[in-house]
Write a protein that holds these residues in place. Structure first.
Motif, PDB file in Angstrom:
ATOM      1  N   GLN A  86       3.635   1.244   3.303  1.00 37.30           N
ATOM      2  CA  GLN A  86       3.050  -0.654   4.013  1.00 37.30           C
ATOM      3  C   GLN A  86       2.695  -1.695   3.368  1.00 37.30           C
ATOM      4  OE1 GLN A  86       3.987   0.539   7.429  1.00 37.30           O
ATOM      5  NE2 GLN A  86       3.052  -2.257   8.509  1.00 37.30           N
ATOM      6  N   SER A  87       3.600  -3.097   3.570  1.00 36.01           N
ATOM      7  CA  SER A  87       3.375  -4.180   3.157  1.00 36.01           C
ATOM      8  C   SER A  87       2.719  -5.282   4.339  1.00 36.01           C
ATOM      9  CB  SER A  87       4.713  -4.748   2.761  1.00 36.01           C
ATOM     10  OG  SER A  87       4.807  -3.801   1.403  1.00 36.01           O
ATOM     11  N   VAL A  88       1.736  -6.014   3.972  1.00 33.23           N
ATOM     12  CA  VAL A  88       1.747  -6.938   4.068  1.00 33.23           C
ATOM     13  C   VAL A  88       1.792  -8.336   3.805  1.00 33.23           C
ATOM     14  CG1 VAL A  88      -0.575  -6.607   4.250  1.00 33.23           C
ATOM     15  CG2 VAL A  88       0.313  -8.221   6.109  1.00 33.23           C
ATOM     16  N   GLU A  89       2.258  -9.599   4.296  1.00 30.77           N
ATOM     17  CA  GLU A  89       2.262 -10.726   3.628  1.00 30.77           C
ATOM     18  C   GLU A  89       1.083 -11.321   3.847  1.00 30.77           C
ATOM     19  OE1 GLU A  89       5.322 -14.886   3.798  1.00 30.77           O
ATOM     20  OE2 GLU A  89       5.967 -12.590   2.729  1.00 30.77           O
ATOM     21  N   LEU A  90       0.308 -12.531   3.498  1.00 28.30           N
ATOM     22  CA  LEU A  90      -1.218 -12.851   3.896  1.00 28.30           C
ATOM     23  C   LEU A  90      -0.346 -14.582   4.192  1.00 28.30           C
ATOM     24  CD1 LEU A  90      -2.927 -11.986   0.907  1.00 28.30           C
ATOM     25  CD2 LEU A  90      -2.981 -11.275   2.751  1.00 28.30           C
ATOM     26  N   PRO A  91      -1.416 -14.885   4.476  1.00 28.07           N
ATOM     27  CA  PRO A  91      -1.219 -16.458   5.553  1.00 28.07           C
ATOM     28  C   PRO A  91      -0.769 -17.052   4.402  1.00 28.07           C
ATOM     29  CG  PRO A  91      -1.873 -15.392   6.787  1.00 28.07           C
ATOM     30  CD  PRO A  91      -2.457 -14.209   5.917  1.00 28.07           C
ATOM     31  N   ALA A  92       0.089 -18.649   4.554  1.00 30.40           N
ATOM     32  CA  ALA A  92      -0.161 -19.807   3.340  1.00 30.40           C
ATOM     33  C   ALA A  92      -1.164 -20.144   3.358  1.00 30.40           C
ATOM     34  CB  ALA A  92       1.002 -20.850   3.056  1.00 30.40           C
ATOM     35  N   GLY A  93      -2.015 -20.062   2.055  1.00 27.38           N
ATOM     36  CA  GLY A  93      -3.161 -20.794   1.769  1.00 27.38           C
ATOM     37  C   GLY A  93      -3.898 -20.126   1.777  1.00 27.38           C
ATOM     38  N   VAL A  94      -4.212 -18.686   1.963  1.00 29.39           N
ATOM     39  CA  VAL A  94      -5.842 -17.761   2.347  1.00 29.39           C
ATOM     40  C   VAL A  94      -6.207 -17.698   0.877  1.00 29.39           C
ATOM     41  CG1 VAL A  94      -6.478 -15.693   2.680  1.00 29.39           C
ATOM     42  CG2 VAL A  94      -4.481 -17.208   4.257  1.00 29.39           C
ATOM     43  N   THR A  95      -6.971 -17.817   0.336  1.00 32.11           N
ATOM     44  CA  THR A  95      -7.998 -17.554  -0.444  1.00 32.11           C
ATOM     45  C   THR A  95      -9.236 -16.276  -0.304  1.00 32.11           C
ATOM     46  OG1 THR A  95      -9.714 -19.633   0.293  1.00 32.11           O
ATOM     47  CG2 THR A  95      -8.183 -20.199  -1.418  1.00 32.11           C
ATOM     48  N   SER A  96      -9.551 -16.153   1.219  1.00 28.83           N
ATOM     49  CA  SER A  96     -10.526 -14.405   1.295  1.00 28.83           C
ATOM     50  C   SER A  96      -9.785 -13.824   1.712  1.00 28.83           C
ATOM     51  CB  SER A  96     -11.712 -15.837   1.673  1.00 28.83           C
ATOM     52  OG  SER A  96     -12.714 -14.387   1.559  1.00 28.83           O
ATOM     53  N   VAL A  97      -9.453 -13.202   1.557  1.00 25.88           N
ATOM     54  CA  VAL A  97      -9.137 -11.467   1.694  1.00 25.88           C
ATOM     55  C   VAL A  97      -9.753 -10.405   1.822  1.00 25.88           C
ATOM     56  CG1 VAL A  97      -7.565 -10.749   2.477  1.00 25.88           C
ATOM     57  CG2 VAL A  97      -7.231 -12.017   1.739  1.00 25.88           C
ATOM     58  N   LYS A  98     -10.712  -9.559   3.638  1.00 26.11           N
ATOM     59  CA  LYS A  98     -11.425  -8.847   3.198  1.00 26.11           C
ATOM     60  C   LYS A  98     -10.615  -7.568   3.737  1.00 26.11           C
ATOM     61  CE  LYS A  98     -15.588  -6.183   5.063  1.00 26.11           C
ATOM     62  NZ  LYS A  98     -16.227  -6.576   6.247  1.00 26.11           N
ATOM     63  N   ILE A  99     -10.463  -6.234   2.582  1.00 23.01           N
ATOM     64  CA  ILE A  99      -9.709  -5.400   2.477  1.00 23.01           C
ATOM     65  C   ILE A  99     -10.574  -3.620   2.826  1.00 23.01           C
ATOM     66  CG2 ILE A  99      -7.825  -3.957   1.847  1.00 23.01           C
ATOM     67  CD1 ILE A  99      -7.229  -6.206  -0.474  1.00 23.01           C
ATOM     68  N   THR A 100     -10.680  -2.902   3.806  1.00 17.96           N
ATOM     69  CA  THR A 100     -11.297  -2.208   3.820  1.00 17.96           C
ATOM     70  C   THR A 100     -10.225  -0.682   3.736  1.00 17.96           C
ATOM     71  OG1 THR A 100     -12.318  -3.445   5.308  1.00 17.96           O
ATOM     72  CG2 THR A 100     -12.786  -0.387   5.418  1.00 17.96           C
ATOM     73  N   PHE A 115       0.756  -1.277  -0.346  1.00 19.48           N
ATOM     74  CA  PHE A 115      -0.103   0.203  -0.028  1.00 19.48           C
ATOM     75  C   PHE A 115       0.708   1.387   0.082  1.00 19.48           C
ATOM     76  CE2 PHE A 115      -2.160  -3.583   2.292  1.00 19.48           C
ATOM     77  CZ  PHE A 115      -3.502  -3.534   0.995  1.00 19.48           C
ATOM     78  N   THR A 116       0.424   2.257  -0.783  1.00 18.53           N
ATOM     79  CA  THR A 116       1.187   3.499  -0.852  1.00 18.53           C
ATOM     80  C   THR A 116       0.273   4.757  -0.325  1.00 18.53           C
ATOM     81  OG1 THR A 116       2.883   2.027  -2.479  1.00 18.53           O
ATOM     82  CG2 THR A 116       2.757   4.866  -2.595  1.00 18.53           C
ATOM     83  N   GLY A 117       0.487   5.933   0.272  1.00 16.77           N
ATOM     84  CA  GLY A 117      -0.249   6.942   0.218  1.00 16.77           C
ATOM     85  C   GLY A 117       0.115   7.955  -0.603  1.00 16.77           C
ATOM     86  N   LEU A 118      -1.544   8.475  -1.274  1.00 19.27           N
ATOM     87  CA  LEU A 118      -1.160   9.319  -2.194  1.00 19.27           C
ATOM     88  C   LEU A 118      -1.169  10.894  -1.599  1.00 19.27           C
ATOM     89  CD1 LEU A 118      -3.846   7.530  -5.107  1.00 19.27           C
ATOM     90  CD2 LEU A 118      -1.244   7.623  -4.535  1.00 19.27           C
TER      91      LEU A 118
END
Length: 297
Positions: free
Chosen positions: A245-259, A216-219
């Protein structure tokens, strides 16, 4: 902080006892090397969050043969890690004092080595005599040692060489065609965005490679970002302009919600690929992305 140091040291010693390098451990656990180094130093605050601390401890412990659940309990403060039970470092191999002669006694086979120069000189002299005798016999016969090849043999040799060069060129061309075909058949990641509501978008990503990293990069202004997996936040952060800011998803995750609190003030990349969720969508302050992942085989 004391427990973190003990946990890190215990895992490090277990890794050394199994002769596993940090690079090998990174391949086996799929955990970035900088996080592995932070765990061994007890610097758990450098990890993305407590969720990752517990996940990384469990994966690290499994590879080096330690009880991951016990280490997690120590991290949670539910039990204590006895320092005396920490894995002992491997002791260096003791060097054997004294020379080989002192340890094993004089080698009887070494006696004949004193005569080796004399034996070699005798063999060389014998070889020279044999060669001189052979050349003398050939001179008497008046026949050349090496026969002159006739024109037919020369022509056959040239034809054989030409055929071999042609086969090499054909093989090289075939290899280049196979390599080109394989490159063209590489499957690339596909991103599809569907705006189901003014504030909600469904994002489907196919053929994604593991691990999955969100950047994610602030504008122009500040923006709040929240990333949830299985209903729990793995990232909550307010980006300043031009901040990343960066984040690595847990292994095998198939569904993520971003707000996003202010979606027009943030840019998002998935595995370094731009996810342009704002294109063809109403410009609103708040935005929700429901991310579905399908991993490459």
């Amino acid at each position: 902080m004391g427990n973190e140091l003990l946990i890190g040291d215990k895992l490090r010693q277990a890794r050394l006892n199994k002769n596993i390098s940090l690079d090998e451990l990174q391949q086996k656990t799929k955990i970035q090397k900088r996080y592995l180094e932070a765990i061994e130093k007890g610097a758990f605050d450098l990890l993305p969050g407590d969720y990752y601390v517990r996940t990384f401890l469990r994966q690290y412990a499994e590879v080096v043969g330690e009880d991951g659940e016990h280490l997690i309990a120590v991290f949670n403060g539910e039990t204590e890690l006895d320092a005396t039970t920490a894995v002992k470092a491997r002791q260096p191999i003791e060097t054997v004092e004294g020379s080989r002669m002192t340890t094993h006694g004089p080698a009887k086979s070494r006696i004949w080595l004193d005569y080796l120069p004399t034996i070699l000189m005798a063999l060389i002299a014998l070889t020279i005599l044999i060669i001189v005798g052979y050349l003398s016999i050939q001179d008497k016969k008046a026949n050349p040692i090496i026969a002159t090849p006739n024109s037919v043999e020369v022509q056959n040799a040239a034809t054989s060489q030409s055929t071999e060069e042609k086969e090499v060129k054909e093989t090289t061309t075939a290899s280049e065609m196979i390599e080109s075909t394989s490159s063209s058949e590489e499957i690339k990641m596909k991103i599809a965005i569907n705006h189901v509501a003014p504030r909600v978008s469904e994002v489907k990503v196919e053929n994604v490679e593991k691990p999955v990293q969100l950047d994610f990069t602030g504008l122009n202004d500040r923006c709040w970002v929240g990333v949830q997996v299985d209903g729990a936040y793995i990232l909550q952060y307010t980006l300043a302009p031009q901040e990343k800011q960066s984040v690595e998803l847990p292994a095998g995750v198939t569904s993520v919600k971003i707000t996003f609190g202010a979606s027009s003030n943030v840019q998002m990349h998935l595995n370094q690929e731009l996810l342009d969720f704002a294109k063809d969508a109403p410009e609103l302050l708040q935005k929700e992305l429901n991310l579905t992942l399908a991993y490459a085989q």
